[in-house]
Design a protein around this motif. Structure first.
Motif, PDB file in Angstrom:
ATOM      1  N   GLU A 126      13.158   7.679  87.520  1.00 34.62           N
ATOM      2  CA  GLU A 126      14.527   8.191  87.463  1.00 34.62           C
ATOM      3  C   GLU A 126      15.539   7.095  87.800  1.00 34.62           C
ATOM      4  O   GLU A 126      15.248   6.174  88.548  1.00 34.62           O
ATOM      5  CB  GLU A 126      14.695   9.339  88.461  1.00 34.62           C
ATOM      6  N   ASP A 127      16.721   7.225  87.241  1.00 34.85           N
ATOM      7  CA  ASP A 127      17.847   6.331  87.523  1.00 34.85           C
ATOM      8  C   ASP A 127      17.599   4.874  87.146  1.00 34.85           C
ATOM      9  O   ASP A 127      18.233   3.973  87.699  1.00 34.85           O
ATOM     10  CB  ASP A 127      18.258   6.408  89.003  1.00 34.85           C
ATOM     11  N   ALA A 128      16.682   4.601  86.230  1.00 39.79           N
ATOM     12  CA  ALA A 128      16.439   3.231  85.792  1.00 39.79           C
ATOM     13  C   ALA A 128      17.067   2.961  84.424  1.00 39.79           C
ATOM     14  O   ALA A 128      17.096   1.824  83.973  1.00 39.79           O
ATOM     15  CB  ALA A 128      14.931   2.952  85.740  1.00 39.79           C
ATOM     16  N   ASP A 129      17.567   4.001  83.768  1.00 43.98           N
ATOM     17  CA  ASP A 129      18.146   3.848  82.432  1.00 43.98           C
ATOM     18  C   ASP A 129      19.459   3.079  82.505  1.00 43.98           C
ATOM     19  O   ASP A 129      20.148   3.100  83.524  1.00 43.98           O
ATOM     20  CB  ASP A 129      18.416   5.218  81.804  1.00 43.98           C
ATOM     21  N   PHE A 130      19.795   2.399  81.403  1.00 45.21           N
ATOM     22  CA  PHE A 130      21.103   1.747  81.321  1.00 45.21           C
ATOM     23  C   PHE A 130      21.555   1.648  79.878  1.00 45.21           C
ATOM     24  O   PHE A 130      20.772   1.756  78.944  1.00 45.21           O
ATOM     25  CB  PHE A 130      21.107   0.367  81.998  1.00 45.21           C
ATOM     26  N   ASP A 131      22.842   1.439  79.713  1.00 45.79           N
ATOM     27  CA  ASP A 131      23.494   1.200  78.433  1.00 45.79           C
ATOM     28  C   ASP A 131      24.432   0.030  78.701  1.00 45.79           C
ATOM     29  O   ASP A 131      25.474   0.195  79.337  1.00 45.79           O
ATOM     30  CB  ASP A 131      24.265   2.455  78.000  1.00 45.79           C
ATOM     31  N   GLN A 132      24.050  -1.170  78.230  1.00 45.73           N
ATOM     32  CA  GLN A 132      24.735  -2.379  78.664  1.00 45.73           C
ATOM     33  C   GLN A 132      24.787  -3.393  77.526  1.00 45.73           C
ATOM     34  O   GLN A 132      23.894  -3.430  76.680  1.00 45.73           O
ATOM     35  CB  GLN A 132      23.953  -2.940  79.863  1.00 45.73           C
ATOM     36  N   SER A 133      25.810  -4.238  77.532  1.00 51.29           N
ATOM     37  CA  SER A 133      25.913  -5.324  76.560  1.00 51.29           C
ATOM     38  C   SER A 133      25.457  -6.632  77.188  1.00 51.29           C
ATOM     39  O   SER A 133      25.699  -6.882  78.372  1.00 51.29           O
ATOM     40  CB  SER A 133      27.351  -5.477  76.066  1.00 51.29           C
ATOM     41  N   PHE A 134      24.807  -7.461  76.374  1.00 48.69           N
ATOM     42  CA  PHE A 134      24.321  -8.766  76.796  1.00 48.69           C
ATOM     43  C   PHE A 134      24.798  -9.784  75.770  1.00 48.69           C
ATOM     44  O   PHE A 134      24.795  -9.506  74.570  1.00 48.69           O
ATOM     45  CB  PHE A 134      22.788  -8.781  76.856  1.00 48.69           C
ATOM     46  N   SER A 135      25.208 -10.956  76.235  1.00 48.94           N
ATOM     47  CA  SER A 135      25.664 -11.965  75.291  1.00 48.94           C
ATOM     48  C   SER A 135      25.282 -13.354  75.767  1.00 48.94           C
ATOM     49  O   SER A 135      25.032 -13.577  76.954  1.00 48.94           O
ATOM     50  CB  SER A 135      27.172 -11.871  75.094  1.00 48.94           C
TER      51      SER A 135
END
Length: 173
Positions: A126-135
């Protein structure tokens, strides 16, 4: 007395090794996960102003992320949708920008920048999900053609972005 010292000398390595837990030598903490899936990263770079479309980049990035996880964990790659860990996203930017100028006010150096949006779902924690940008970026001389440096640039950029995604999802620091 000598028996006690011998006992403690044997016990110390066992306790030290036991403290390593479920971490492996690459730093990834997969917990109870045994499988992962990397969905195809679509190339939506043209939707960002000033960004261009690079054919084949979507396939190459998807494979690079799969290879990163395969090489740094003991997880099995599956494609049936029932994976413990799921990665998906889009390539949102592929941009070439002038970086430094000469005395004649022309570019002396260009920068290739790539941005990837990644969504990560961990079905075992639980609570390990993410929605993130990487560049990341690659600088090269302005007199060089992109076609001449593209292979090296993509390799360096993909290496950094896939490592950043790996760290965000499995490093657990």
């Amino acid at each position: 007395m000598k028996k006690h010292i011998f006992f403690y000398i044997l016990l110390l390595p066992i306790l030290l090794l036991n403290g390593c837990g479920i971490y492996n030598f690459t730093g990834g903490n997969v917990g109870t996960a045994t499988t992962f899936q990397v969905n195809y990263f679509q190339n939506y770079a043209t939707q960002s102003p000033g960004s261009t479309f690079e054919p084949g980049m979507d396939r190459d990035f998807t494979l690079a992320l799969q290879d990163r996880i395969l090489n740094q964990t003991s997880l099995d790659l599956i494609n049936n949708g029932n994976a413990d860990l799921l990665y998906e996203g889009e390539i949102t930017e592929y941009r070439i920008s002038p970086m430094t100028a000469t005395a004649q006010q022309t570019a002396a150096q260009n920068r290739l920048s790539v941005r990837v949006k990644c969504r990560f779902y961990n079905n075992t924690k639980e609570d390990a999900d993410f929605d993130q940008s990487f560049s990341f970026f690659f600088d090269y001389p302005a007199d060089a053609q992109l076609s001449a440096i593209k292979s090296e640039a993509h390799e360096i950029i993909f290496e950094r972005i896939t490592q950043d995604i790996f760290n965000a999802s499995l490093a657990d620091w």
